[in-house]
Design a protein around this motif. Structure first.
Motif, PDB file in Angstrom:
ATOM      1  N   GLY A 151       0.827  -1.215   0.000  1.00 58.04           N
ATOM      2  CA  GLY A 151       0.000   0.000   0.000  1.00 58.04           C
ATOM      3  C   GLY A 151       0.859   1.262   0.000  1.00 58.04           C
ATOM      4  N   SER A 152       2.108   1.102  -0.480  1.00 59.95           N
ATOM      5  CA  SER A 152       3.069   2.210  -0.366  1.00 59.95           C
ATOM      6  C   SER A 152       3.123   3.080  -1.607  1.00 59.95           C
ATOM      7  N   ASN A 153       2.043   3.801  -1.843  1.00 57.73           N
ATOM      8  CA  ASN A 153       2.120   4.924  -2.777  1.00 57.73           C
ATOM      9  C   ASN A 153       1.828   6.185  -1.964  1.00 57.73           C
ATOM     10  N   HIS A 302       4.870   0.015  16.938  1.00 55.28           N
ATOM     11  CA  HIS A 302       4.591  -1.418  16.776  1.00 55.28           C
ATOM     12  C   HIS A 302       3.605  -1.555  15.622  1.00 55.28           C
ATOM     13  N   SER A 303       4.136  -1.936  14.476  1.00 56.15           N
ATOM     14  CA  SER A 303       3.338  -1.917  13.249  1.00 56.15           C
ATOM     15  C   SER A 303       2.605  -3.230  12.983  1.00 56.15           C
ATOM     16  N   GLY A 304       2.602  -4.153  13.944  1.00 57.85           N
ATOM     17  CA  GLY A 304       1.797  -5.377  13.782  1.00 57.85           C
ATOM     18  C   GLY A 304       2.642  -6.584  13.418  1.00 57.85           C
ATOM     19  N   GLY A 305       2.094  -7.433  12.566  1.00 55.70           N
ATOM     20  CA  GLY A 305       2.855  -8.597  12.113  1.00 55.70           C
ATOM     21  C   GLY A 305       2.428  -9.908  12.745  1.00 55.70           C
TER      22      GLY A 305
HETATM   23  C1  LIG Z   1       4.307  -3.815   5.966  1.00 54.91           C
HETATM   24  C2  LIG Z   1       4.818  -3.842   7.364  1.00 54.91           C
HETATM   25  C3  LIG Z   1       5.801  -2.943   7.805  1.00 54.91           C
HETATM   26  C4  LIG Z   1       6.521  -1.983   6.880  1.00 54.91           C
HETATM   27  O1  LIG Z   1       5.741  -0.912   6.474  1.00 54.91           O
HETATM   28  P1  LIG Z   1       5.999  -0.265   5.043  1.00 54.91           P
HETATM   29  O2  LIG Z   1       5.063   0.840   4.965  1.00 54.91           O
HETATM   30  O3  LIG Z   1       5.746  -1.358   4.048  1.00 54.91           O
HETATM   31  O4  LIG Z   1       7.419   0.166   4.973  1.00 54.91           O
HETATM   32  C5  LIG Z   1       6.160  -2.947   9.137  1.00 54.91           C
HETATM   33  N1  LIG Z   1       5.620  -3.841  10.000  1.00 54.91           N
HETATM   34  C6  LIG Z   1       4.715  -4.738   9.604  1.00 54.91           C
HETATM   35  C7  LIG Z   1       4.199  -5.701  10.611  1.00 54.91           C
HETATM   36  C8  LIG Z   1       4.266  -4.777   8.279  1.00 54.91           C
HETATM   37  O5  LIG Z   1       3.350  -5.688   7.909  1.00 54.91           O
END
Ligand SMILES: *Cc1c(COP(=O)(O)O)cnc(C)c1O
Length: 315
Positions: A151-153, A302-305
């Motif tokens: 989703g990186s635009n 903390h971006s998930g995962g």
């Molecule tokens: C996609 C993602 C990222 C990185 O984010 P980008 O916007 O793609 O650089 C970081 N953490 C998790 C858990 C992701 O799924």
């Protein structure tokens, strides 16, 4: 155009909390906080939800019935796009690279539970994937919308401009914000958002892949600024990058694995080895190098995962 006037659908629960990590702060000798974007409120949470609020608004406004996106087999982004598109009444079709764990584990299991149409293309080139989307979309005879990898635009990056604005209203001034950089939209959005809403905050992108992020990051920042009608000069001071990729994208690194363990053992929070573990390892390395003073406030995104955590590809 102000951020709040741009078309946006509601998918998540915002603002996400900010918490102080008491044990890790003691261990690292500075004030470490976490922005809980693992709790964004749909699927298993994660950063892609913020981007999808803008991207899927555009899809809806264009009358799309099908939403395509891509990534590796264990893409958190693809899983969250599917969950979000379904919730909004659009049909997701995931055209994934046949790379990583394709078995019914992790995000593949979640996509199976949602009944999502998942197809694999054996390629390393996203151009092949986008061509396949057009082929499948045209053959369907229905209006479709394509979301790029991660989703990186510029439009997706606005989700993290909005996150920076959100942080500005949460009561703590941060000298540093640290995030993972995998396809670039999160870092670009945060760095641009910090320029607009977080004066005095430095944003660090911990690179977990080998793409030319020194080119990608400022380019996305400029395009996103243009969408907002902001005429800003972007300089290398606005986005600080650090290579934390180790042996390769989605291949676990010793520092990343140690960071995952530390967070689990000290704070009861789960990072993932692909993104957040390596990013947090970067924050730990900075602390060990003396980058932070005892009274600094450092915010880790903390971006998930969580989806991929149960299908970790260690080879
Ligand atoms: C996609 C993602 C990222 C990185 O984010 P980008 O916007 O793609 O650089 C970081 N953490 C998790 C858990 C992701 O799924």
């Amino acid at each position: 155009m102000d951020l709040s006037n741009l078309p946006r659908v509601s998918l998540g629960i915002f603002p996400t909390p900010i918490q102080r990590l008491e044990n890790i702060s003691r261990e690292l000798g500075t004030n470490v906080y976490v922005k809980r974007d693992d709790l964004t409120g749909i699927g298993l949470g994660g950063n892609k939800v913020r981007k999808l609020e803008f991207l899927l608004a555009e899809a809806k406004n264009q009358g799309a019935e099908i939403v395509f996106t891509t990534g590796g087999a264990q893409s958190n982004h693809a899983m969250l796009t599917a969950a979000s598109a379904l919730k909004l009444g659009m049909k997701p079709i995931l055209i994934l690279k046949k790379r990583g764990v394709t078995a019914r584990l992790g995000n593949q299991l979640l996509e199976h539970l949602m009944g999502v149409d998942v197809r694999f293309v054996d390629t390393d080139d996203y151009a092949d994937i986008y061509a396949e989307m057009d082929r499948v979309g045209q053959a369907s005879g229905r209006p479709y919308y394509k979301i790029p990898c991660g989703g990186s635009n510029a439009l997706g990056s606005l989700g993290y401009v909005a996150c920076a604005k959100e942080i500005a209203g949460q009561g703590v001034h941060f000298g540093y914000v640290v995030c993972a950089e995998g396809s670039g939209g999160t870092m670009a959005g945060l760095a641009l958002g910090a320029k607009l809403y977080l004066p005095g905050t430095k944003v660090y992108g911990m690179m977990v892949d080998t793409d030319p992020f020194d080119v990608i990051t400022p380019a996305l920042m400029r395009e996103a600024a243009a969408l907002l009608g902001e005429d800003l000069e972007i300089t290398p001071d606005d986005y600080i990058l650090r290579d934390m990729c180790g042996p390769g994208y989605a291949v676990s690194s010793p520092e990343g694995a140690a960071a995952v363990s530390l967070m689990a053992q000290k704070e009861g929070l789960f990072l993932d080895p692909v993104y957040t573990g390596k990013a947090f390892a970067g924050l730990i390395a900075m602390a060990k190098e003396g980058a932070f003073r005892p009274d600094d406030n450092v915010l880790f995104l903390h971006s998930g995962g969580a989806g991929g955590l149960f299908a970790v590809d260690m080879d």
